[in-house]
Every structure is written in structure tokens, then in C-alpha cells.
Motif scaffolding. Structure first.
Motif, PDB file in Angstrom:
ATOM      1  N   PHE A 170       1.986  -0.297  -9.959  1.00 59.07           N
ATOM      2  CA  PHE A 170       3.155   0.404 -10.489  1.00 59.07           C
ATOM      3  C   PHE A 170       4.341  -0.533 -10.678  1.00 59.07           C
ATOM      4  O   PHE A 170       5.193  -0.320 -11.531  1.00 59.07           O
ATOM      5  CB  PHE A 170       3.554   1.563  -9.567  1.00 59.07           C
ATOM      6  CG  PHE A 170       2.761   2.816  -9.799  1.00 59.07           C
ATOM      7  CD1 PHE A 170       2.441   3.232 -11.089  1.00 59.07           C
ATOM      8  CD2 PHE A 170       2.338   3.596  -8.728  1.00 59.07           C
ATOM      9  CE1 PHE A 170       1.713   4.396 -11.307  1.00 59.07           C
ATOM     10  CE2 PHE A 170       1.619   4.756  -8.933  1.00 59.07           C
ATOM     11  CZ  PHE A 170       1.304   5.161 -10.220  1.00 59.07           C
ATOM     12  N   SER A 171       4.388  -1.576  -9.855  1.00 66.32           N
ATOM     13  CA  SER A 171       5.537  -2.473  -9.920  1.00 66.32           C
ATOM     14  C   SER A 171       5.487  -3.386 -11.144  1.00 66.32           C
ATOM     15  O   SER A 171       6.460  -4.052 -11.459  1.00 66.32           O
ATOM     16  CB  SER A 171       5.631  -3.308  -8.637  1.00 66.32           C
ATOM     17  OG  SER A 171       4.609  -4.278  -8.659  1.00 66.32           O
ATOM     18  N   ARG A 172       4.336  -3.435 -11.831  1.00 68.67           N
ATOM     19  CA  ARG A 172       4.221  -4.273 -13.018  1.00 68.67           C
ATOM     20  C   ARG A 172       4.529  -3.462 -14.264  1.00 68.67           C
ATOM     21  O   ARG A 172       4.291  -2.265 -14.310  1.00 68.67           O
ATOM     22  CB  ARG A 172       2.788  -4.831 -13.154  1.00 68.67           C
ATOM     23  CG  ARG A 172       2.278  -5.504 -11.906  1.00 68.67           C
ATOM     24  CD  ARG A 172       2.860  -6.865 -11.733  1.00 68.67           C
ATOM     25  NE  ARG A 172       2.357  -7.776 -12.766  1.00 68.67           N
ATOM     26  CZ  ARG A 172       2.482  -9.091 -12.696  1.00 68.67           C
ATOM     27  NH1 ARG A 172       3.099  -9.656 -11.695  1.00 68.67           N
ATOM     28  NH2 ARG A 172       2.004  -9.842 -13.672  1.00 68.67           N
ATOM     29  N   GLU A 173       5.024  -4.179 -15.281  1.00 69.84           N
ATOM     30  CA  GLU A 173       5.308  -3.531 -16.554  1.00 69.84           C
ATOM     31  C   GLU A 173       4.045  -2.871 -17.122  1.00 69.84           C
ATOM     32  O   GLU A 173       4.053  -1.732 -17.541  1.00 69.84           O
ATOM     33  CB  GLU A 173       5.796  -4.581 -17.569  1.00 69.84           C
ATOM     34  CG  GLU A 173       7.281  -4.829 -17.547  1.00 69.84           C
ATOM     35  CD  GLU A 173       8.098  -3.563 -17.837  1.00 69.84           C
ATOM     36  OE1 GLU A 173       7.707  -2.837 -18.776  1.00 69.84           O
ATOM     37  OE2 GLU A 173       9.080  -3.310 -17.111  1.00 69.84           O
ATOM     38  N   ILE A 221      -1.871   0.276  -5.217  1.00 66.98           N
ATOM     39  CA  ILE A 221      -1.342   1.122  -6.300  1.00 66.98           C
ATOM     40  C   ILE A 221       0.138   0.819  -6.532  1.00 66.98           C
ATOM     41  O   ILE A 221       0.608   0.739  -7.672  1.00 66.98           O
ATOM     42  CB  ILE A 221      -1.593   2.603  -5.960  1.00 66.98           C
ATOM     43  CG1 ILE A 221      -3.094   2.853  -6.094  1.00 66.98           C
ATOM     44  CG2 ILE A 221      -0.796   3.528  -6.866  1.00 66.98           C
ATOM     45  CD1 ILE A 221      -3.544   4.201  -5.692  1.00 66.98           C
ATOM     46  N   GLU A 222       0.839   0.598  -5.439  1.00 69.64           N
ATOM     47  CA  GLU A 222       2.246   0.233  -5.508  1.00 69.64           C
ATOM     48  C   GLU A 222       2.433  -1.046  -6.329  1.00 69.64           C
ATOM     49  O   GLU A 222       3.323  -1.136  -7.176  1.00 69.64           O
ATOM     50  CB  GLU A 222       2.682  -0.032  -4.068  1.00 69.64           C
ATOM     51  CG  GLU A 222       4.112   0.149  -3.760  1.00 69.64           C
ATOM     52  CD  GLU A 222       4.303  -0.156  -2.276  1.00 69.64           C
ATOM     53  OE1 GLU A 222       3.754   0.596  -1.439  1.00 69.64           O
ATOM     54  OE2 GLU A 222       4.963  -1.161  -1.969  1.00 69.64           O
ATOM     55  N   ILE A 268     -10.647   5.556  -5.440  1.00 73.85           N
ATOM     56  CA  ILE A 268     -10.708   6.122  -6.794  1.00 73.85           C
ATOM     57  C   ILE A 268      -9.959   7.452  -6.846  1.00 73.85           C
ATOM     58  O   ILE A 268      -9.224   7.748  -7.788  1.00 73.85           O
ATOM     59  CB  ILE A 268     -12.185   6.297  -7.215  1.00 73.85           C
ATOM     60  CG1 ILE A 268     -12.721   4.967  -7.743  1.00 73.85           C
ATOM     61  CG2 ILE A 268     -12.378   7.353  -8.258  1.00 73.85           C
ATOM     62  CD1 ILE A 268     -12.161   4.552  -9.082  1.00 73.85           C
ATOM     63  N   ASP A 306      -2.825   2.440  -0.979  1.00 70.38           N
ATOM     64  CA  ASP A 306      -1.563   2.841  -1.633  1.00 70.38           C
ATOM     65  C   ASP A 306      -0.657   1.632  -1.886  1.00 70.38           C
ATOM     66  O   ASP A 306       0.168   1.650  -2.797  1.00 70.38           O
ATOM     67  CB  ASP A 306      -0.841   3.983  -0.892  1.00 70.38           C
ATOM     68  CG  ASP A 306      -0.742   3.752   0.592  1.00 70.38           C
ATOM     69  OD1 ASP A 306      -1.093   2.638   1.025  1.00 70.38           O
ATOM     70  OD2 ASP A 306      -0.309   4.667   1.313  1.00 70.38           O
ATOM     71  N   ASP A 355      -6.758   8.392  -9.180  1.00 76.29           N
ATOM     72  CA  ASP A 355      -6.820   9.584 -10.029  1.00 76.29           C
ATOM     73  C   ASP A 355      -5.579  10.449  -9.771  1.00 76.29           C
ATOM     74  O   ASP A 355      -4.855  10.840 -10.685  1.00 76.29           O
ATOM     75  CB  ASP A 355      -8.117  10.346  -9.713  1.00 76.29           C
ATOM     76  CG  ASP A 355      -8.423  11.429 -10.732  1.00 76.29           C
ATOM     77  OD1 ASP A 355      -7.473  12.070 -11.232  1.00 76.29           O
ATOM     78  OD2 ASP A 355      -9.603  11.664 -11.034  1.00 76.29           O
ATOM     79  N   ALA A 356      -5.322  10.710  -8.480  1.00 77.27           N
ATOM     80  CA  ALA A 356      -4.182  11.565  -8.124  1.00 77.27           C
ATOM     81  C   ALA A 356      -2.866  10.919  -8.548  1.00 77.27           C
ATOM     82  O   ALA A 356      -1.906  11.611  -8.899  1.00 77.27           O
ATOM     83  CB  ALA A 356      -4.188  11.830  -6.624  1.00 77.27           C
ATOM     84  N   ALA A 357      -2.823   9.602  -8.516  1.00 77.74           N
ATOM     85  CA  ALA A 357      -1.585   8.903  -8.884  1.00 77.74           C
ATOM     86  C   ALA A 357      -1.425   8.810 -10.404  1.00 77.74           C
ATOM     87  O   ALA A 357      -0.472   8.238 -10.892  1.00 77.74           O
ATOM     88  CB  ALA A 357      -1.579   7.509  -8.269  1.00 77.74           C
ATOM     89  N   GLY A 358      -2.396   9.317 -11.126  1.00 73.37           N
ATOM     90  CA  GLY A 358      -2.295   9.326 -12.585  1.00 73.37           C
ATOM     91  C   GLY A 358      -2.683   8.004 -13.232  1.00 73.37           C
ATOM     92  O   GLY A 358      -2.427   7.779 -14.408  1.00 73.37           O
ATOM     93  N   ARG A 366      -5.862   6.655 -13.160  1.00 75.72           N
ATOM     94  CA  ARG A 366      -7.272   6.577 -13.523  1.00 75.72           C
ATOM     95  C   ARG A 366      -7.495   6.639 -15.035  1.00 75.72           C
ATOM     96  O   ARG A 366      -8.409   6.007 -15.553  1.00 75.72           O
ATOM     97  CB  ARG A 366      -8.018   7.728 -12.827  1.00 75.72           C
ATOM     98  CG  ARG A 366      -9.492   7.611 -12.829  1.00 75.72           C
ATOM     99  CD  ARG A 366      -9.952   6.441 -11.989  1.00 75.72           C
ATOM    100  NE  ARG A 366     -11.301   6.042 -12.386  1.00 75.72           N
ATOM    101  CZ  ARG A 366     -11.566   5.209 -13.379  1.00 75.72           C
ATOM    102  NH1 ARG A 366     -10.598   4.673 -14.067  1.00 75.72           N
ATOM    103  NH2 ARG A 366     -12.797   4.902 -13.690  1.00 75.72           N
ATOM    104  N   LEU A 401      -7.480   8.297  -5.064  1.00 72.53           N
ATOM    105  CA  LEU A 401      -6.053   8.003  -4.998  1.00 72.53           C
ATOM    106  C   LEU A 401      -5.527   7.572  -6.373  1.00 72.53           C
ATOM    107  O   LEU A 401      -4.461   8.009  -6.810  1.00 72.53           O
ATOM    108  CB  LEU A 401      -5.860   6.883  -3.979  1.00 72.53           C
ATOM    109  CG  LEU A 401      -4.515   6.778  -3.291  1.00 72.53           C
ATOM    110  CD1 LEU A 401      -4.204   8.058  -2.547  1.00 72.53           C
ATOM    111  CD2 LEU A 401      -4.553   5.615  -2.288  1.00 72.53           C
TER     112      LEU A 401
END
Lengths: 81, 606, 371
Positions: free
Chosen positions: B49-52, B45-46, B75, B42, B79-82, B84, B77
């Protein structure tokens, strides 16, 4: 279920070191072993006896040229279905 | 198009591979973010997400323990985080098999041995190949940069006179072999035949030029006792096998940072299907070219059979159908050589090879006469026409010197080779010199290799280079008579000879399998792979570095050059090329060379 | 004319997922209910060592609709008619929608991303009413979010410790049982893609740039300007224990109430430590935070399998072994309020009853209803 031996392209080689007294013994051991595994077309490619035993490479031909290779015919059988 | 790539090692330490890939991506103009090792999923993934904008996520994992479950969760995770459906995710490292990556739902998996280019390909959206270990290559014409000019004008002048002598001799002569070659050349339309529109008029004239076995075949369909036809199931099976193998196959390159030499190996199990199996394996493990070996009886029989035939002896029967099947199975980059150098079918072999699409052939009048059992007169006229056909079909050919194996000294074999090459150049063809790298009888007797295997072989190359500017392809195979039945020894000696050839910057080599010295049965496919692997690693080891012969090599070279010159003088003194062969000028009975008898008294005057 | 889309998930190999799927298929066939079968990815555990392709294992009969990858169509022993070629890519080729013409064995390799599962679900819908089954691949749970409910296959192969296994199953069930959020319709009509905070009147206060709430920082920023008595936070993606902990601290000493709404329960199941994540989630209620989901994916039933392969150090081999089935069954049943079965003992009749109880009226594509 596919028979693994049918998928050998041509030959199975077995390399090992037999603890034995002389090269002939080593050769016999290899031939006996390959036969005990069900192979009939067997031979010794290489044997070298030094001191403690025989370094040896035995070979069992799964197919000779002009045989019908199951790895090829299996494909044909699939096609026919 | 510049991509933003996040590289994340999911291990306690940084993976050097990931860093190398990062550097490659930067050099290719992409933006990278290399994350610290051992972040939790996670947290990775963080970071994304922190990048443009992030286009690609590349993970690496070197530890094998629990890798499947870990990656599946990762994978899941994403997918669930949108994520994928928004970014491509690849995984690489020692613990990764491409199949595992595919099964877990990654867009790509890179196993050990992956190149940086492969990963860049993936990042740039070029097609993902399940086996990212192989590279593309293309056919190379090894004769392209040679002008065949003589550096030794005295030898060049003598060769010129001998060639004129042969051309003059050949003018009014022909043979059944030459006639069949001409029939095949003029009457057989390969494209019509491929479309199953038959052989035209060919077989109205062909059988009468054949000996008993082919005649019987054309009269009654009876085959050579050791051959049989393929069944329809086998033919279908082959097509399916090829289709599936080709779909997942690509070819390896053995050469490291040098371009030369090209590496050839031979096939000729007797069965075209088994041959195809061997060829595919050779190509996949890096052979640049393959050489077709036909059975020895083929050389002593006038005429070819026809049909799709298999055969139990060593050597694969030459028929149009067999060659065509093999041709269709070759990778585009693979050079294909069909030997024609000896025997009674030499001209027609060259025509068939040319029509079906071979890249190279093999012709040598002297070896064919002295080492392969064909009558010198017959071999000379057939060889002459074979060269003309090779020229017509635009096939370079090598000129072998295997009579050395019988005991003929290298300088005599070289003289014969140079005679055929000179004749070829005059006829507009492109010959390739094929000296042996061998522990030959001559070498054993004179102890030329008492200290090392380098100097005499190197001396041969130096000698040829001092005589003529022509392509050189040592063979066949390199290290002849140094191989034993010991697999490790055999692969080692092949690899070392390959490195000598590489170091001498020759154009190509033919290598043996590790079954070279084993005579108890057919060569096996793993034995072929053994030597290809050994050569690959040796090339990698040397790179642009090399092997340095001692001063003795130059002395051997001088010795060979003067021997060649003397031999050529003797040929000229004999007044006739065929007579010179019979007299032993190019290899005597005492040296183990016996003029052949096959096809004796078949040469006629037009 | 009913339809329902069911996912079958296994917690580990040898938990009897394939047995469960096969039993459900048999029972559906027995009752004459149309079958639409596919899977989420494929199980590499079952690869044929020689072809490298998955081995066909599920029996299919005439009329079944199967969606599987091109290469699997090549390995099936059934006769198939290809109805449609989708644009969904898998490592084994594009997904084809096929109809079985004569019975045989098949392996399914379907999409492995949620978005593709959604796409395939819609494509399968065009082939008429019936029960659509998404057979799960090992360790992949996220794409199950696109089904109407899941059946979980678990057992000794996952964990031989009965209490541990029961607790794990309980947490799965509890997460899948998180109720619909009370004001669901007001939120779903907004089709929210990013983490968004609304006030008591469903006016947007703040939102983040993406679907998931991961860090302490992000969480704090969201609530910087929050001063209403009540709020609705929507997290379409995933969240972390850190974020939940931050929410707890923000609300524990506050009179404000928060309705915390997740996209669906399956997203929560991807947490790396499910037990502690769930504890964190439970604690939120003491801080006045109410948890709900915008889309339910209920756990319909659990199948348990006492079998596990036991590793023997002396022989370095695996031997079949079993834990006490009654003990396992009772222990799991005590923890969860959905049925627990072993299909080998009980058959799949009751399972199919449960599946059909979740079915809804089939709406043919293009159907227009007049109220």
C-alpha cells in the motif's frame, strides 16, 4: 476407486536389502514377497550377495506389451460416459 | 512493459532463490522491492500500500510446517484488503507445490527447481504453466555443418573407387525388397491414406512380392501368431490419454551449457501404445530423439503387414498405422528415427519412414550382411536403393558398426561404415557415422581398455575426425557391454560414456536404459528415466569442462586409420564389394562375422 | 419466488462441511426448492492422487444448476448441459454454469477471489430463483463476504478442547453479529473505496489512498484535522490491532464520538489473531467508538461435529475419535445466540428453515416495479 496397480505403466520394481545367508535365499525372499502382494508376473532383475546380506531388485510386471492397460482403458471408459 | 514487483520472504531468513529471482527481474528491466524476511502478512500488505503502484507480489516460503494454513490466510487477507483483484500473486520455495498454490488461490506456484525465466514469464504475463520445470526446445539437424570432405585423401580416393564399383554393380539389379520400396514410393499416397481414402492400387501388386506371413494376411486377414489388433476402446483410450497428457506436458533439456550431444533412446516394446507411453516419458525426462525398434522377424520377412497391431515380442511391428499413431504422439521437438539398416524390408522401411514423417533412418549394408543375417548381395542392392530413398525423403541416416559386437575389429567395421557413407554422399544423401562406444570382444582380447574406458573410444573419434568431416553419433547404445543388471552401475556407466561423448563434442548419442543387461522381460519406463536423469546430472556436472584422454588415444587412432586403409585396399583387391564381404575382408568368420542367408538368390537382373 | 445466497464454511477438515452441504441439498430437494450450487475455490484435501483432480463427492439431481470449472465437468458422473461459459478463471479451467440432466456425483471448483464470487453470484442469479450455495474451501473465508449469510461447520477436528473451541466460535459469531451502522444509507450511497473520515454532516474530512487502515501513522494522519464532535470513519477493507489501538488512544480522553464502519464482518475475520483483535475491537466502545458494518453477512447457524482423527504415536496412524457431543453442543450453545446443530443427528430441516427465513423476493433480471 482406482486400483493403484492399474496405474503402473509397465512394471513395479522393488529394491531392498535382505538379511540372509546367500543370494538364492535373497532371490526366494523377493519372489515370495512380490507374490504375497498379489503379483504373478515376477522376476529378479538384479541380486548381489556380499557379507551381511543380499542387495536385490525384484520386478513385477503389471502389464506386458499387448496386454490391455487399465490406465489407457480408464480414459476410454470416461469418454464413453 | 516494466512491472513493479514486490518480493517477500515469509520465513525467518532470506531465501536465496528469491534473491536470484530478484536479480533476474532487474536484469529483465523490472523494478523490484525486496522486503526483509519474516514480516507479518499485514506488514507486507502495508508495504504494498505504501508504494505508488505494485503489479506483482512474489512470496517465498521454504519451511513446510503449517504452510497451507498460513498461505490461505495470506490470500484471504489480500482479498479482504481489496488487493487480490489488483495485483497478481505468486508463491515459490522449497515448501511449495504448484497444486497447493492453485488450490489456495494464488496466480502461480513455483516449486523446487523453478528457473528464473519461468518467474519472469509469469511477471510479464506470459501463460502460467503448472509445471514450471521444463523448457522448450526445437529439432536440430545434426548434419547441417558438415561438408563430408576427406582429410585423409588416400582413404578418400580408395572409398571413391569402391563406391564407383558398387554403383556400377547395382545398375541393372533389383530385388523383391527394392520392388516393394518402389511400389510404396510410387503407388501409396500417405495423405489419401490418412484421410481414410485407402491405399490406391498398392495392394494389387504388393502381396505377390511378399513372403508367406504377409501374403496370408493380404489374402485372408490372418495375422502373425504373436500379433493382435487393437480394440476400439483401446484406440479411444489412447486418444484421450494423449490429449490429457499433452495438455500438462512439456519437454526437458538435458544439455547444460553445451549444445551437443543430442540424446536418443530407443523404444520398441512390441506394443505401439506402450511405446507411446515410453516415448512421452522419455521426452518429458529429456530425450531429444527416439529410435523405433522393430521385431527381429520383421527383418527376415518379405513385406509388411497392415493395420494397427500389437505384438508380444521385443520390437514393435512396422505397419503404416502403427508408425502413424506413434508419429502423431510425438512432441514437435522430438527427432524420430526408424531403423532400416538390416533385413529384407530395408528400402520400403525408408520409404514408409519418409512418407509418415520420420527425421532419421539407419542403413548399413555391411552390418546388415555380417551381423544381422541378410544375404550380402541382397543387402547391397537393397541398401543402395534405401540410400536413394533416404536422399529422396530428405532423411539423414546413421551407419551403424554393430558388427564389432560379434568380434569384428573396429577398423574393419569402420571401413564398412565409411564405404556406405561414401556411397551415400555420392548419391546425395547425408550419412552420420556411428562408431560404438563399447567394451567389445576386440577390446577385451587386446586389453585396449585395461586401464580406462576412455582412450580407445576417444581414439575411434579421433580416427574418424582425421579421415572425414562428417557428423558422429556414437551408439548404440553407448557403453555397450559395460552394463550390468545393477541399476546404479548401469546408469553410472551410461552417464560416464555420455560425458566422454560430450567431451569429444560428438553430435549425438544413443543411450540404453538401466534394463540394458536384463533379459528377463521388457524394458520398463523407470529404467529409461534412470539413465536420462543420470545423463542430465552428469552434463550439469561437467558443463564446458571435459574428460582428457591420455596419449594412448592418439596411438589407437593411428592404428585404426592404418587398419581402415589396409581394409579398403583389400576390398579393392577383391575386385567386387559383395565378394569382399563373402571373403571376410570386412569381418571374417574367425572374427565372428557370418555372411547372412536371408534373401539369398533373390537379386535379379532387370 | 425467493432467493438467497448462502456460504458454507468449515474451520478445518473433518468438521463435517461436506456432510452439512449434502444434508442441506437433500432437504432443499425434498421441499422442491431450486438449487444453485458452486464453491469458493476447491478443496485440495480431496484430490484424486492419480488424476490430480478433486474427487466428485456431492450428489446432484436433475434440474440443479451447478457452476464448476471445466476440468471438474470432465470428472463428474452426472450428465450436464452447459448453459454458460463464464470468463472466471480457475486453475482447473474456466467456470461453466451447467444444468444437471441426470443425477450423479460432482465436485465444484468455483472462483477464489471476492470479485469473481460477486460476478458469479450475479451470473447465477440469471438462472432464476432458489437457494444458491457457495461451498467453502478450507481456510478461505474472505470471498464469503459476497454471500447473504454463512453457516459455519466446526468441531473437534478444529480443536479438541471444548472451552477453546466454544470461545473461538463465540468470537466468530460476535463479529458476524456486528449491527448495521445507524446512518448506513448515507454512507453506502457514496460508494466508498478508500478509508475515509466524514464529519457529523457526512462531509469528507480526510481519506487514505487505499481500502485498508493498517498503520499507526496512517491513522494519526486521518484525524489530524478532525475537530467535529462526531465522526464517521469507513474502512472498506481490513484493519490491524495497531490501527485500532491508535483509534482507542485518540478517543479515550476525548469527548468526541466516532462511528467506525466496516465494509462487512468477513473482512475482520481475516485478522491473524482473532481473539486479541476482537478484544481490541470491544475496548473501543469504552473510548466512545461505535462499531457497525455497511453490509451484514450474518452467521445463520453453526454445525458441530464431535469427530476428529487422532494421531497414534505407537502405530503412526490416525484413528477415529470423538469428544463428548452433549458437552460440546451445550458449551457452544451457551456462547452464541444462533442455532447449533449436528446434521447427522438433527438432519437439515431446521437449517433450511433458517436459510429460507433469510431469503428475499426474487427479482428477475429486467423486472421493473411501479410504485
Amino acid at each position: 476407486m482406482i486400483n493403484p496397480q492399474h496405474q503402473i505403466m509397465d512394471a513395479l520394481d522393488v529394491e531392498t536389502f535382505f538379511v540372509c545367508d546367500n543370494e538364492q535365499q535373497g532371490r526366494n525372499l523377493m519372489i515370495d514377497m512380490l507374490k504375497s502382494w498379489g503379483f504373478t508376473d515376477v522376476d529378479i532383475v538384479f541380486a548381489q550377495h556380499v557379507g551381511p546380506g543380499t542387495r536385490i531388485r525384484g520386478r513385477a510386471y503389471a502389464y506386458r506389451p499387448a496386454d490391455k492397460y487399465a490406465w489407457l482403458l480408464r480414459e476410454a471408459a470416461k469418454e464413453a460416459e | 512493459m516494466k512491472k513493479v514487483v514486490v518480493l517477500a520472504p515469509i520465513d525467518p531468513v532470506h531465501d536465496i532463490g528469491l534473491k536470484m529471482i530478484g536479480r533476474g527481474l532487474v536484469e529483465a528491466g523490472h523494478e523490484i522491492l525486496l522486503l526483509q524476511p519474516d514480516l507479518k502478512p499485514d506488514e507486507i500488505i502495508e508495504m504494498i500500500f505504501s508504494r505508488e503502484k505494485v503489479d506483482i507480489l512474489l512470496l517465498s516460503r521454504t519451511l513446510g510446517y503449517g504452510v497451507g494454513e498460513l498461505l490461505a490466510r495470506f490470500i484471504d487477507l489480500t482479498d479482504a484488503a481489496g488487493l487480490r483483484s489488483k495485483i497478481k500473486i505468486g508463491i515459490g520455495g522449497m515448501a511449495i507445490r504448484p497444486e497447493l498454490a492453485a488450490e489456495l488461490g494464488f496466480d502461480a506456484g513455483f516449486g523446487p527447481g523453478t528457473t528464473v525465466e519461468e518467474v519472469i514469464c509469469f511477471v510479464e504475463g506470459r501463460e502460467y504453466r503448472p509445471d514450471p520445470f521444463r523448457s522448450k526446445k526445437s529439432k536440430i539437424d545434426m548434419t547441417a555443418n558438415y561438408d563430408y570432405q576427406y582429410l585423409n585423401s588416400s582413404i578418400g580416393e580408395k572409398l571413391g573407387r569402391i563406391s564407383e564399383m558398387i554403383i556400377d554393380w547395382a545398375k541393372n539389379k533389383t530385388s523383391p525388397g527394392v520392388k516393394r520400396g518402389i511400389l510404396r514410393d510410387e503407388l501409396w499416397d500417405v495423405e489419401r491414406w490418412r484421410q481414410r481414402l485407402g491405399n490406391g492400387d498398392l495392394y494389387n501388386y504388393y502381396p505377390e512380392l511378399c513372403s508367406e506371413i504377409p501374403q496370408k494376411y493380404y489374402a485372408s486377414g490372418e495375422l502373425h501368431p504373436q500379433t493382435r489388433r487393437f480394440t476400439i476402446e483401446e484406440a479411444r483410450g489412447l486418444e484421450k490419454y494423449l490429449e490429457e497428457t499433452k495438455a500438462r506436458m512439456s519437454v526437458l533439456k538435458l544439455q547444460h551449457t553445451r549444445k551437443k550431444p543430442l540424446v536418443f533412446n530407443q523404444y520398441g516394446t512390441g506394443c505401439p501404445f506402450m511405446d507411446i507411453g515410453h516415448i512421452l516419458a522419455s521426452e518429458a525426462w529429456g530425450a531429444d530423439g527416439v529410435v523405433h525398434f522393430d521385431p527381429s522377424w520383421g527383418a527376415r520377412t518379405e513385406g509388411f503387414l497392415d493395420g494397427f497391431l500389437t505384438h508380444q515380442e521385443d520390437g514393435t511391428v512396422i505397419t503404416p498405422a502403427n508408425l502413424n499413431r506413434i508419429h502423431n504422439s510425438l512432441e514437435k521437438s522430438t527427432l524420430w528415427q526408424i531403423r532400416a539398416h538390416r533385413g529384407l524390408n530395408t528400402p520400403e522401411t525408408v520409404v514408409l519412414a519418409g512418407k509418415i514423417g520420420a527425421d532419421l533412418t539407419k542403413i548399413n549394408i555391411c552390418y546388415g550382411s555380417l551381423g544381422a543375417g541378410t544375404d550380402p548381395e541382397r543387402m547391397t542392392i537393397d541398401g543402395y536403393h534405401s540410400i536413394l530413398f533416404a536422399q529422396k525423403y530428405n532423411m539423414p541416416f546413421d551407419v551403424v558398426t554393430n558388427e564389432e559386437l560379434a568380434g569384428v575389429p573396429a577398423y574393419k567395421a569402420f571401413a564398412g561404415m565409411l564405404i556406405v557413407s561414401d556411397l551415400a554422399v555420392r548419391l546425395g544423401a547425408r550419412p552420420i557415422l556411428q562408431p560404438l562406444f563399447a567394451y567389445s570382444p576386440e577390446v577385451m582380447i587386446h586389453e585396449y581398455m585395461e586401464d580406462n574406458f576412455i582412450d580407445f573410444n576417444a581414439g575411434k573419434i579421433f580416427a574418424l575426425r582425421n579421415i572425414i568431416n562428417a557428423p558422429i553419433w556414437p551408439g548404440a547404445p553407448i557403453g555397450f557391454l559395460t552394463h550390468t543388471e545393477d541399476r546404479v552401475q548401469s546408469a553410472t556407466t551410461t552417464a560416464l560414456h555420455a560425458c566422454l561423448a560430450m567431451s569429444l563434442e560428438v553430435d549425438a548419442i544413443s543411450i540404453a536404459s538401466t534394463d540394458e543387461a536384463y533379459s528377463g522381460g521388457p524394458i520398463s519406463v523407470p529404467a529409461k528415466i534412470d539413465t536420462l536423469r543420470a545423463v542430465q546430472d552428469s552434463f550439469r556436472f561437467f558443463g564446458k569442462a571435459g574428460i582428457h584422454p591420455t596419449d594412448q588415444a592418439d596411438k589407437y587412432a593411428e592404428q585404426i586409420i592404418s587398419g581402415v586403409e589396409e581394409t579398403l585396399e583389400n576390398v579393392l583387391a577383391a575386385g567386387d564389394f559383395v565378394t569382399a564381404i563373402h571373403k571376410g575382408v570386412l569381418g571374417s568368420r574367425e572374427e565372428g562375422a557370418y555372411p547372412g542367408r536371408a534373401g539369398k538368390d533373390t537379386v535379379t537382373t532387370k | 419466488m425467493l432467493e438467497v445466497v448462502i456460504g458454507i464454511a468449515g474451520t478445518a477438515k473433518n468438521t463435517g462441511k461436506t456432510t452439512t452441504t449434502a444434508a442441506i441439498l437433500d432437504e432443499l430437494r425434498h421441499r422442491g426448492i431450486p438449487i444453485l450450487l458452486t464453491s469458493i475455490g476447491y478443496d485440495g484435501e480431496n484430490l484424486d492422487n492419480i488424476t490430480g483432480l478433486p474427487k466428485p463427492r456431492l450428489k446432484v439431481t436433475s434440474g440443479d444448476i451447478i457452476a464448476t470449472a471445466e476440468k471438474c465437468v470432465a470428472t463428474t458422473t452426472a450428465k450436464l448441459k452447459i448453459l454458460d461459459k463464464t470468463d472466471i478463471n480457475t486453475p482447473l479451467g474456466k467456470v461453466l454454469i451447467t444444468q444437471v440432466l441426470s443425477p450423479g456425483l460432482i465436485v465444484t471448483a468455483g472462483p477464489n477471489k471476492s470479485t469473481d464470487v460477486r460476478l458469479l453470484r450475479d451470473l447465477m442469479h440469471k438462472n432464476g430463483p432458489g437457494v444458491t450455495i457457495f461451498d467453502g474451501a478450507l481456510s478461505r473465508i474472505a470471498p464469503m463476504a459476497e454471500t447473504d449469510g454463512i453457516i459455519l461447520a466446526t468441531g473437534a477436528a478444529r480443536n479438541t478442547n471444548i472451552p477453546t473451541l466454544s470461545i473461538e466460535t463465540e468470537i466468530l459469531w460476535r463479529i458476524c453479529s456486528i449491527p448495521y451502522t445507524e446512518e448506513r444509507s448515507k454512507l453506502t450511497e457514496k460508494s466508498i473505496d478508500c478509508v475515509t473520515l466524514f464529519d457529523s454532516n457526512f462531509a469528507k474530512i480526510a481519506s487514505s489512498r487505499h481500502s485498508s487502515l493498517l498503520t499507526v501513522q496512517e491513522t494519526k494522519e486521518l484525524f489530524q484535522n478532525f475537530n467535529d464532535s462526531e465522526g464517521h470513519l469507513v474502512i472498506p477493507g481490513i484493519t490491524t490491532e495497531n490501527a485500532l489501538q491508535t483509534l482507542y488512544q485518540l478517543f479515550i480522553n476525548s469527548k468526541q464520538r466516532l462511528f467506525l464502519n466496516f465494509g462487512d464482518p468477513i473482512k475482520l475475520l481475516t485478522a491473524s489473531n482473532l481473539a486479541s483483535f476482537y478484544r481490541q475491537l470491544e475496548d473501543l466502545s469504552t473510548a466512545g467508538i461505535f462499531i457497525g458494518v455497511l453490509r451484514r453477512v450474518p452467521l445463520l447457524a453453526v454445525t458441530v461435529n464431535p469427530f476428529y482423527p487422532e494421531y497414534r504415536f505407537e502405530s503412526k496412524t490416525y484413528v477415529p475419535n470423538y469428544i463428548d457431543f452433549r458437552n460440546l453442543e451445550i458449551s457452544v450453545k451457551r456462547k452464541i445466540a444462533v442455532p447449533v446443530y449436528n446434521v447427522e443427528r438433527h438432519g437439515a430441516s431446521k437449517l433450511v428453515d433458517i436459510i429460507l427465513a433469510h431469503a428475499y423476493r426474487f427479482e428477475a433480471p429486467g423486472t421493473i416495479y411501479f410504485d
